[in-house]
Design a protein around this motif. Structure first.
Motif, PDB file in Angstrom:
ATOM      1  N   GLU A  99       2.077   5.736  -3.184  1.00  0.00           N
ATOM      2  CA  GLU A  99       0.690   5.360  -2.329  1.00  0.00           C
ATOM      3  C   GLU A  99       1.249   4.418  -1.215  1.00  0.00           C
ATOM      4  O   GLU A  99       1.237   4.716  -0.139  1.00  0.00           O
ATOM      5  CB  GLU A  99      -0.300   4.848  -3.112  1.00  0.00           C
ATOM      6  CG  GLU A  99      -1.337   4.483  -2.131  1.00  0.00           C
ATOM      7  CD  GLU A  99      -2.632   3.778  -2.963  1.00  0.00           C
ATOM      8  OE1 GLU A  99      -3.044   2.904  -2.458  1.00  0.00           O
ATOM      9  OE2 GLU A  99      -2.990   4.211  -3.882  1.00  0.00           O
ATOM     10  N   LEU A 100       1.965   3.521  -1.675  1.00  0.00           N
ATOM     11  CA  LEU A 100       2.805   2.427  -0.770  1.00  0.00           C
ATOM     12  C   LEU A 100       3.754   2.955   0.210  1.00  0.00           C
ATOM     13  O   LEU A 100       3.600   3.031   1.326  1.00  0.00           O
ATOM     14  CB  LEU A 100       3.355   1.262  -1.552  1.00  0.00           C
ATOM     15  CG  LEU A 100       3.987   0.193  -0.438  1.00  0.00           C
ATOM     16  CD1 LEU A 100       2.921  -0.306   0.396  1.00  0.00           C
ATOM     17  CD2 LEU A 100       4.608  -0.760  -1.512  1.00  0.00           C
ATOM     18  N   ALA A 143       2.147   5.130   2.967  1.00  0.00           N
ATOM     19  CA  ALA A 143       1.590   4.232   3.923  1.00  0.00           C
ATOM     20  C   ALA A 143       2.503   3.942   4.907  1.00  0.00           C
ATOM     21  O   ALA A 143       2.381   3.841   5.899  1.00  0.00           O
ATOM     22  CB  ALA A 143       0.837   3.182   3.403  1.00  0.00           C
ATOM     23  N   ASP A 203      -9.379  -6.683   2.144  1.00  0.00           N
ATOM     24  CA  ASP A 203      -8.724  -5.520   1.930  1.00  0.00           C
ATOM     25  C   ASP A 203      -8.244  -5.619   0.595  1.00  0.00           C
ATOM     26  O   ASP A 203      -7.119  -6.077   0.413  1.00  0.00           O
ATOM     27  CB  ASP A 203      -7.655  -5.241   3.128  1.00  0.00           C
ATOM     28  CG  ASP A 203      -7.214  -3.756   2.838  1.00  0.00           C
ATOM     29  OD1 ASP A 203      -7.478  -2.973   2.139  1.00  0.00           O
ATOM     30  OD2 ASP A 203      -6.017  -3.455   3.427  1.00  0.00           O
ATOM     31  N   ALA A 204      -8.751  -5.007  -0.304  1.00  0.00           N
ATOM     32  CA  ALA A 204      -8.100  -5.101  -1.645  1.00  0.00           C
ATOM     33  C   ALA A 204      -7.551  -3.425  -1.995  1.00  0.00           C
ATOM     34  O   ALA A 204      -7.533  -3.201  -3.196  1.00  0.00           O
ATOM     35  CB  ALA A 204      -9.469  -5.305  -2.677  1.00  0.00           C
ATOM     36  N   SER A 205      -7.266  -2.866  -0.808  1.00  0.00           N
ATOM     37  CA  SER A 205      -6.325  -1.735  -1.233  1.00  0.00           C
ATOM     38  C   SER A 205      -5.197  -1.945  -2.096  1.00  0.00           C
ATOM     39  O   SER A 205      -4.515  -3.167  -1.974  1.00  0.00           O
ATOM     40  CB  SER A 205      -5.820  -0.954  -0.038  1.00  0.00           C
ATOM     41  OG  SER A 205      -4.676  -1.617   0.590  1.00  0.00           O
ATOM     42  N   PRO A 206      -4.699  -1.097  -3.081  1.00  0.00           N
ATOM     43  CA  PRO A 206      -3.306  -1.445  -3.979  1.00  0.00           C
ATOM     44  C   PRO A 206      -2.159  -1.794  -3.269  1.00  0.00           C
ATOM     45  O   PRO A 206      -1.448  -2.358  -3.555  1.00  0.00           O
ATOM     46  CB  PRO A 206      -3.400   0.034  -4.653  1.00  0.00           C
ATOM     47  CG  PRO A 206      -4.766   0.734  -4.611  1.00  0.00           C
ATOM     48  CD  PRO A 206      -5.167   0.400  -3.296  1.00  0.00           C
ATOM     49  N   ALA A 207      -2.150  -1.000  -2.028  1.00  0.00           N
ATOM     50  CA  ALA A 207      -0.834  -1.238  -0.978  1.00  0.00           C
ATOM     51  C   ALA A 207      -0.872  -2.561  -0.659  1.00  0.00           C
ATOM     52  O   ALA A 207       0.128  -3.399  -0.666  1.00  0.00           O
ATOM     53  CB  ALA A 207      -0.765  -0.108   0.053  1.00  0.00           C
ATOM     54  N   THR A 208      -1.864  -3.156  -0.100  1.00  0.00           N
ATOM     55  CA  THR A 208      -1.889  -4.490   0.394  1.00  0.00           C
ATOM     56  C   THR A 208      -1.807  -5.538  -0.766  1.00  0.00           C
ATOM     57  O   THR A 208      -1.169  -6.596  -0.532  1.00  0.00           O
ATOM     58  CB  THR A 208      -3.286  -4.862   1.030  1.00  0.00           C
ATOM     59  OG1 THR A 208      -3.671  -3.820   2.154  1.00  0.00           O
ATOM     60  CG2 THR A 208      -3.419  -6.162   1.585  1.00  0.00           C
ATOM     61  N   THR A 209      -2.577  -5.294  -1.844  1.00  0.00           N
ATOM     62  CA  THR A 209      -2.295  -6.048  -3.056  1.00  0.00           C
ATOM     63  C   THR A 209      -1.031  -6.181  -3.273  1.00  0.00           C
ATOM     64  O   THR A 209      -0.448  -7.535  -3.970  1.00  0.00           O
ATOM     65  CB  THR A 209      -3.196  -5.696  -4.079  1.00  0.00           C
ATOM     66  OG1 THR A 209      -4.736  -5.573  -3.700  1.00  0.00           O
ATOM     67  CG2 THR A 209      -3.057  -6.565  -5.324  1.00  0.00           C
ATOM     68  N   GLU A 210      -0.372  -5.248  -3.436  1.00  0.00           N
ATOM     69  CA  GLU A 210       1.213  -5.172  -3.972  1.00  0.00           C
ATOM     70  C   GLU A 210       1.998  -5.870  -2.943  1.00  0.00           C
ATOM     71  O   GLU A 210       3.153  -6.579  -3.339  1.00  0.00           O
ATOM     72  CB  GLU A 210       1.623  -3.985  -4.065  1.00  0.00           C
ATOM     73  CG  GLU A 210       2.915  -3.752  -4.647  1.00  0.00           C
ATOM     74  CD  GLU A 210       3.271  -2.193  -5.371  1.00  0.00           C
ATOM     75  OE1 GLU A 210       4.486  -2.070  -5.635  1.00  0.00           O
ATOM     76  OE2 GLU A 210       2.343  -1.282  -5.414  1.00  0.00           O
TER      77      GLU A 210
END
Length: 109
Positions: free
Chosen positions: A75-76, A79, A27-34
């Motif tokens: 975005e985070l 979510a 899962d390379a979504s920006p929220a997960t990455t952050e």
């Protein structure tokens, strides 16, 4: 799936789902990455006793700074608001006093 028969022989039995030896989730979504980036560069997990307290304090400040930056990511926060509205609402209180512990009527053990 393998089972032993009455005679002690291994027999293969049909399984409703295929068996796997590993599971890979990407899962390379920006929220997960952050969120995963919160732990990047932390030092307490490998610190010895002589520097552990200082490493924990440093890590705590570093993670708080990263959480503050994440708090500004729309975005985070969207979510988090969808997943847990109460957590999203508590961010402003946390930002004012990150060391405060909120008592929500939980019994102390």
């Amino acid at each position: 799936m393998r089972e032993k028969s009455k005679a002690g022989n291994l027999q293969t039995k049909a399984s409703p789902t295929p068996e796997a030896e590993f599971l890979c989730i990407s899962d390379a979504s920006p929220a997960t990455t952050e969120l995963l980036a919160l732990a990047e560069g932390l030092k307490a997990y490998c610190a010895d006793e002589t520097v552990l307290k200082a490493a924990l304090q440093d890590d705590c400040l570093r993670v708080r700074d990263r959480l503050r930056a994440a708090y500004r990511n729309a975005e985070l926060m969207e979510a988090i608001a969808v997943a847990s509205p109460s957590l999203a609402d508590s961010f402003s209180k946390w930002e004012e006093n990150p060391k405060a512990k909120e008592d929500k009527g939980r019994s102390k053990h």
